[in-house]
Design a protein around this motif. Structure first.
Motif, PDB file in Angstrom:
ATOM      1  N   PRO A  11      55.594 105.408  53.818  1.00  0.00           N
ATOM      2  CA  PRO A  11      56.858 104.759  54.182  1.00  0.00           C
ATOM      3  C   PRO A  11      57.792 104.539  52.992  1.00  0.00           C
ATOM      4  CG  PRO A  11      55.030 103.676  55.276  1.00  0.00           C
ATOM      5  CD  PRO A  11      54.431 104.635  54.286  1.00  0.00           C
ATOM      6  N   ALA A  12      57.213 104.437  51.810  1.00  0.00           N
ATOM      7  CA  ALA A  12      58.034 104.268  50.610  1.00  0.00           C
ATOM      8  C   ALA A  12      58.676 105.577  50.176  1.00  0.00           C
ATOM      9  CB  ALA A  12      57.187 103.708  49.471  1.00  0.00           C
ATOM     10  N   ARG A  13      58.234 106.692  50.769  1.00  0.00           N
ATOM     11  CA  ARG A  13      58.778 108.005  50.448  1.00  0.00           C
ATOM     12  C   ARG A  13      58.869 108.821  51.733  1.00  0.00           C
ATOM     13  NH1 ARG A  13      56.131 112.548  46.343  1.00  0.00           N
ATOM     14  NH2 ARG A  13      57.972 113.899  46.218  1.00  0.00           N
ATOM     15  N   PRO A  14      59.814 108.511  52.604  1.00  0.00           N
ATOM     16  CA  PRO A  14      59.917 109.153  53.926  1.00  0.00           C
ATOM     17  C   PRO A  14      60.488 110.571  53.851  1.00  0.00           C
ATOM     18  CG  PRO A  14      61.701 107.592  53.635  1.00  0.00           C
ATOM     19  CD  PRO A  14      60.840 107.468  52.411  1.00  0.00           C
ATOM     20  N   VAL A  15      59.606 111.541  53.667  1.00  0.00           N
ATOM     21  CA  VAL A  15      60.034 112.915  53.388  1.00  0.00           C
ATOM     22  C   VAL A  15      60.010 113.844  54.597  1.00  0.00           C
ATOM     23  CG1 VAL A  15      59.297 112.729  50.984  1.00  0.00           C
ATOM     24  CG2 VAL A  15      57.689 113.596  52.708  1.00  0.00           C
ATOM     25  N   ILE A  16      59.646 113.335  55.763  1.00  0.00           N
ATOM     26  CA  ILE A  16      59.569 114.211  56.936  1.00  0.00           C
ATOM     27  C   ILE A  16      60.977 114.418  57.493  1.00  0.00           C
ATOM     28  CG2 ILE A  16      58.629 114.501  59.260  1.00  0.00           C
ATOM     29  CD1 ILE A  16      56.208 112.876  58.387  1.00  0.00           C
ATOM     30  N   ASP A  17      61.482 115.647  57.344  1.00  0.00           N
ATOM     31  CA  ASP A  17      62.827 115.963  57.803  1.00  0.00           C
ATOM     32  C   ASP A  17      62.790 117.150  58.758  1.00  0.00           C
ATOM     33  OD1 ASP A  17      62.303 118.117  56.140  1.00  0.00           O
ATOM     34  OD2 ASP A  17      63.704 117.484  54.565  1.00  0.00           O
ATOM     35  N   VAL A  34      58.223 117.547  70.246  1.00  0.00           N
ATOM     36  CA  VAL A  34      58.353 116.700  69.061  1.00  0.00           C
ATOM     37  C   VAL A  34      58.607 115.264  69.487  1.00  0.00           C
ATOM     38  CG1 VAL A  34      59.644 116.271  66.938  1.00  0.00           C
ATOM     39  CG2 VAL A  34      59.289 118.631  67.729  1.00  0.00           C
ATOM     40  N   ASN A  35      57.789 114.347  68.989  1.00  0.00           N
ATOM     41  CA  ASN A  35      57.959 112.929  69.286  1.00  0.00           C
ATOM     42  C   ASN A  35      57.999 112.171  67.970  1.00  0.00           C
ATOM     43  OD1 ASN A  35      57.989 110.352  70.407  1.00  0.00           O
ATOM     44  ND2 ASN A  35      55.769 110.294  70.709  1.00  0.00           N
ATOM     45  N   GLU A  36      59.174 111.713  67.589  1.00  0.00           N
ATOM     46  CA  GLU A  36      59.306 110.972  66.343  1.00  0.00           C
ATOM     47  C   GLU A  36      58.718 109.573  66.500  1.00  0.00           C
ATOM     48  OE1 GLU A  36      62.908 110.970  63.432  1.00  0.00           O
ATOM     49  OE2 GLU A  36      63.155 109.214  64.742  1.00  0.00           O
ATOM     50  N   LEU A  37      57.773 109.240  65.639  1.00  0.00           N
ATOM     51  CA  LEU A  37      57.153 107.915  65.658  1.00  0.00           C
ATOM     52  C   LEU A  37      57.889 106.943  64.751  1.00  0.00           C
ATOM     53  CD1 LEU A  37      53.389 108.989  65.510  1.00  0.00           C
ATOM     54  CD2 LEU A  37      54.707 108.341  67.534  1.00  0.00           C
ATOM     55  N   SER A  38      58.337 107.442  63.606  1.00  0.00           N
ATOM     56  CA  SER A  38      59.091 106.627  62.658  1.00  0.00           C
ATOM     57  C   SER A  38      59.944 107.571  61.820  1.00  0.00           C
ATOM     58  CB  SER A  38      58.148 105.830  61.761  1.00  0.00           C
ATOM     59  OG  SER A  38      58.877 105.051  60.827  1.00  0.00           O
ATOM     60  N   ALA A  39      61.235 107.343  61.799  1.00  0.00           N
ATOM     61  CA  ALA A  39      62.156 108.252  61.138  1.00  0.00           C
ATOM     62  C   ALA A  39      61.759 108.509  59.685  1.00  0.00           C
ATOM     63  CB  ALA A  39      63.573 107.696  61.195  1.00  0.00           C
ATOM     64  N   GLY A  40      61.532 109.771  59.379  1.00  0.00           N
ATOM     65  CA  GLY A  40      61.198 110.174  58.029  1.00  0.00           C
ATOM     66  C   GLY A  40      59.753 109.948  57.629  1.00  0.00           C
ATOM     67  N   THR A  41      59.029 109.167  58.430  1.00  0.00           N
ATOM     68  CA  THR A  41      57.676 108.766  58.044  1.00  0.00           C
ATOM     69  C   THR A  41      56.578 109.356  58.920  1.00  0.00           C
ATOM     70  OG1 THR A  41      58.469 106.681  57.112  1.00  0.00           O
ATOM     71  CG2 THR A  41      56.145 106.775  57.683  1.00  0.00           C
ATOM     72  N   ALA A  42      56.798 109.475  60.226  1.00  0.00           N
ATOM     73  CA  ALA A  42      55.723 109.961  61.099  1.00  0.00           C
ATOM     74  C   ALA A  42      56.284 110.675  62.313  1.00  0.00           C
ATOM     75  CB  ALA A  42      54.818 108.807  61.529  1.00  0.00           C
ATOM     76  N   VAL A  43      55.622 111.765  62.679  1.00  0.00           N
ATOM     77  CA  VAL A  43      56.035 112.526  63.856  1.00  0.00           C
ATOM     78  C   VAL A  43      54.802 113.112  64.532  1.00  0.00           C
ATOM     79  CG1 VAL A  43      56.373 114.673  62.547  1.00  0.00           C
ATOM     80  CG2 VAL A  43      57.595 114.330  64.710  1.00  0.00           C
TER      81      VAL A  43
END
Length: 298
Positions: A11-17, A34-43
């Motif tokens: 979460p301190a480095r949300p690199v999922i784009d 695709v189901n985004e769980l947390s923007a940039g953090t989990a999918v």
């Protein structure tokens, strides 16, 4: 049957784009959702597939995402949410090894830490290594435990959210440690564990004796407690998640339906169902399909 590949970043480095997701989708079956769980953090990437091919999908996905600092788990979508959490303490729920911090008070941290590292790698038998390290603490004032807790011990990022969220959804949470009850009692109360099990430090006349209560809680005892909890709560092993970092966690990690190696030693990472090498402990929630809106702050 539906399978799901979960990508999790710190979460301190949300690199999922979008680019990373596209690279993952390119090696998954057509129609993957695709189901985004947390923007940039989990999918979550949900697709139809044979569970026996999960390892193949894992290999292809790891190649696709390359050196991105992202953790990955491919599993059956059904039954992801667990009803029992069993967790190690040192270097898992907290960022330190308590016995190493105690040893610092007698100027022996370097010696003790080296033994701890070898024991956690599985190079030394855990019980004898614990006895050896404990002898070096003889003579310390018992109050040093409170000092270490107050000044040196920190909770692992995501630990409070993991406990709060799983308990809010009805899970039973147990802390089992090869360390000492003098520490697990405090950490369990702070995080909200339902129980804690660990070893006892010998104390006489207000000082540590250098002895450890017998029998020592190690690898076999951790697995045994997990088996007992499953029976007590009428659960299957598939409904449990276990997390730890060292060799003495291997047996419970292997028994649990989802065994997680958390920033772990190589011997543990090699056999666990999932590895968290980059994220914090909220990765365990994302692996279970929790979205950011469901995660409690702790």
């Amino acid at each position: 049957m539906s399978l799901v590949a979960t990508l999790v970043a710190n979460p301190a480095r949300p690199v999922i784009d979008a680019d990373l997701v596209a690279r993952a989708l390119a090696v998954l079956p057509a129609g993957t959702r695709v189901n985004e769980l947390s923007a940039g953090t989990a999918v979550d990437l949900v697709f139809d597939g044979d569970p026996s091919h999960a390892a193949d999908h894992d290999t292809e996905l790891r190649a696709a995402i390359g050196d991105a600092p992202v953790d990955l788990l491919v599993q059956k979508r059904e039954g992801r949410r667990k009803r029992l959490l069993i967790a190690d303490m040192d270097s898992t729920m907290i960022g330190q090894e308590c016995i190493d911090e105690l040893a610092d008070a007698v100027g022996k941290k370097e010696i003790v830490a080296a033994i701890t590292e070898r024991a956690m790698r599985g190079e030394l038998e855990f019980e004898s290594a614990l006895r050896e390290r404990a002898t070096m603490l003889a003579g310390l004032e018992a109050g040093v435990v409170d000092t270490v807790l107050a000044e040196r011990i920190t909770l692992t990022p995501g630990a409070a959210a993991l406990l709060a969220t799983m308990k809010a959804h009805g899970a039973y949470c147990a802390l089992v440690s090869g360390g000492f009850t003098a520490f697990t009692g405090h950490i369990a109360a702070t995080l909200g564990f339902d129980e804690h099990r660990a070893n006892t430090l010998g104390i006489a006349d207000g000082r540590l004796t250098g002895k450890v209560g017998e029998p020592i809680l190690g690898r076999a005892a951790k697995r045994e407690r997990l088996a007992e909890l499953l029976a007590e709560h009428g659960l299957d092993a598939a409904e449990a998640i276990a997390v730890g970092d060292g060799a003495n966690d291997l047996a419970m990690i292997e028994l649990a339906g989802l065994g997680v190696a958390y920033h772990a030693k190589p011997s543990v990472a090699a056999v666990a169902d999932a590895r968290v090498d980059h994220g914090d402990l909220t990765a365990l929630l994302y692996f279970q399909g929790y979205g950011a809106h469901e995660i409690s702050g702790g």
